[in-house]
Every structure is written in structure tokens, then in C-alpha cells.
Enzyme design. Structure first.
Site, short mmCIF file in Angstrom:
data_model
loop_
_atom_site.label_atom_id
_atom_site.label_comp_id
_atom_site.label_asym_id
_atom_site.label_seq_id
_atom_site.Cartn_x
_atom_site.Cartn_y
_atom_site.Cartn_z
N CYS A 2 0.88 -1.16 0.00
CA CYS A 2 0.00 0.00 0.00
C CYS A 2 0.91 1.21 0.00
O CYS A 2 1.49 1.57 1.03
CB CYS A 2 -0.91 0.00 1.23
SG CYS A 2 -1.94 1.49 1.34
N GLU A 107 -3.54 1.03 -6.38
CA GLU A 107 -2.53 0.08 -6.85
C GLU A 107 -2.42 0.25 -8.37
O GLU A 107 -3.33 0.77 -9.01
CB GLU A 107 -2.89 -1.36 -6.49
CG GLU A 107 -2.86 -1.68 -5.00
CD GLU A 107 -1.47 -1.63 -4.40
OE1 GLU A 107 -0.49 -1.43 -5.15
OE2 GLU A 107 -1.35 -1.77 -3.18
#
Length: 228
Positions: A2, A107
Site C-alpha cells: 500500500c 494500486e
């Protein structure tokens, strides 16, 4: 991993959702492209739910045992497997837990020779808390540096199509356990570090401009196309 996320709500919405009191020690403004190395809002608990407080931590962990602020890596993420198995990080898991408020994370999916950013959110678009660890490193002059990292785990089916890790997203039930400072047993905390159900999440493509860490504007979260 992340490495970029969002928290776009007002301070009032944040405090109401996470049941925060008036003890706010953070400058806060909605963020559309939070990046490593920046100061981010984080929630630290106490011995009761009413003890929760909002403060600021720098994203990128500098453990208290580091010889120098820039010695070695300053991980923005730690694998859940690492913090439950390595004694040095077990100490942080037992006593230095925090929660990072968010309403989405990014992402990047490979698309030929380029990468397409994808934003992952709850289906209802609501807030959620990501599990984090923090620590305090004391400089030679006595000044303290408070930093944090976000924990990652195996991806659910939705995230797996894009990346092989995802942040540990806390359920409403596990938030209280995670922030309860009286809980120190790794065995009680380990089950919390699981993948969040894919059925409760959604994702969509966003403009590649989010790749610029200096760009933090509302259009970062605008869908490029209809929801996936």
C-alpha cells in the site's frame, strides 16, 4: 503493498465515524493522493474506546532501535507475517498499534508497457481503518520523531487481479481490539491480520496523474470509466 491512499472526508466526518473525542493533535485536511514520507493522520487508542485520539505520524517507520534516522530502510509497509514472527516487530505489534483512516487506496495494474492506476474502495464509499504500527525514534539532541508503517496481507480476489498484497483493513469489530492498549497478546491480534472480504469492496480506474506524488487534487479520485 500500500504505497498511496486517500482520506477525503471532513474532520467532523472522521471524528464521528471513528468515535473520536475532542483530543485531536493533528492538522487535518482531505487528501486525495497521500504518499510515503508525508505526515499522515493516525488514530491511537487507550484503555477504552473513549480514549481514542487523532494525531500525526510520518509515513515510513524509523524503529526506536535504529542507529540513525536514515540508517537502513524505513518501511512504508510491513508484511503481517513479519510482525507476527520476528521478535523485534512483535514488540511493536503488542504495544505500538495505530489505525490509519482511509476511504480508498491505489494500486497499479500492468497494461502493456505502462501501468494503469486503480482505486479500491468500499462498495458504499465509506471510511475504513488500515492497521498500522508506530514507533518513536529519539535523535541525538533529544528531539523525538514519530513514524508509522501500514501492515499488508494476502490480497482478496478483487485486489489479487492487480497486486499480490493489500493493506490490512480492520472490520468495525476488530478496530476496538486493535486500538485496545490492554491487549498485548500476539495470539489475539494475529486473526485480525486477514484479507478484507472482496464482496464488500469495489475498484475503478483513475487518471495516471496520481503517479505524481506532488499532485493532490479532488480529480485524483474521479473514475476514468464506469466501475469495474
Amino acid at each position: 503493498m500500500c504505497g498511496r491512499y486517500t482520506v477525503t472526508v471532513t474532520l467532523e466526518e472522521l471524528m464521528l465515524h471513528f468515535l473520536l473525542g475532542e483530543n485531536v493533535a493533528a492538522r487535518y485536511a482531505p487528501r486525495y493522493n497521500v504518499a510515503p514520507g508525508q505526515w499522515i493522520p493516525a488514530i491511537i487508542g487507550g484503555e477504552s474506546q473513549g480514549d481514542r485520539r487523532l494525531g500525526e505520524l510520518r509515513w515510513g517507520l524509523v524503529p526506536s532501535w535504529s542507529k540513525d534516522e536514515k540508517a537502513g530502510v524505513t518501511p512504508i509497509n510491513l508484511r503481517a507475517e513479519t510482525v507476527t514472527e520476528k521478535p523485534s516487530f512483535q514488540r511493536l505489534l503488542s504495544r505500538k498499534r495505530c489505525m490509519i483512516p482511509s476511504d480508498g487506496f491505489y494500486e497499479w495494474k500492468k497494461a502493456g508497457k505502462s501501468k494503469q492506476p486503480i482505486r479500491f474502495t468500499m462498495k458504499d464509499g465509506g471510511l475504513f481503518g488500515m492497521a498500522g504500527l508506530y514507533d518513536t525514534w529519539v535523535q541525538a539532541n533529544g528531539e523525538k520523531l514519530h513514524t508509522c508503517t501500514i501492515l499488508t496481507t494476502e490480497p482478496n480476489d478483487l485486489v489479487a487481479a492487480v497486486h499480490d498484497r493489500m493493506p490490512v483493513i480492520l472490520t468495525k469489530e476488530s478496530e476496538s481490539l486493535w486500538l485496545d492498549r490492554t491487549v498485548t497478546e500476539v495470539s489475539r491480534l494475529k486473526p485480525v491480520l486477514a484479507s478484507y472480504p472482496a464482496s464488500l469492496m469495489t475498484s475503478y480506474e483513475v487518471d495516471p496523474k496520481v503517479g505524481n506524488v506532488r499532485y493532490d487534487e479532488p480529480d485524483c479520485i474521479a473514475p476514468m470509466r464506469s466501475l469495474i
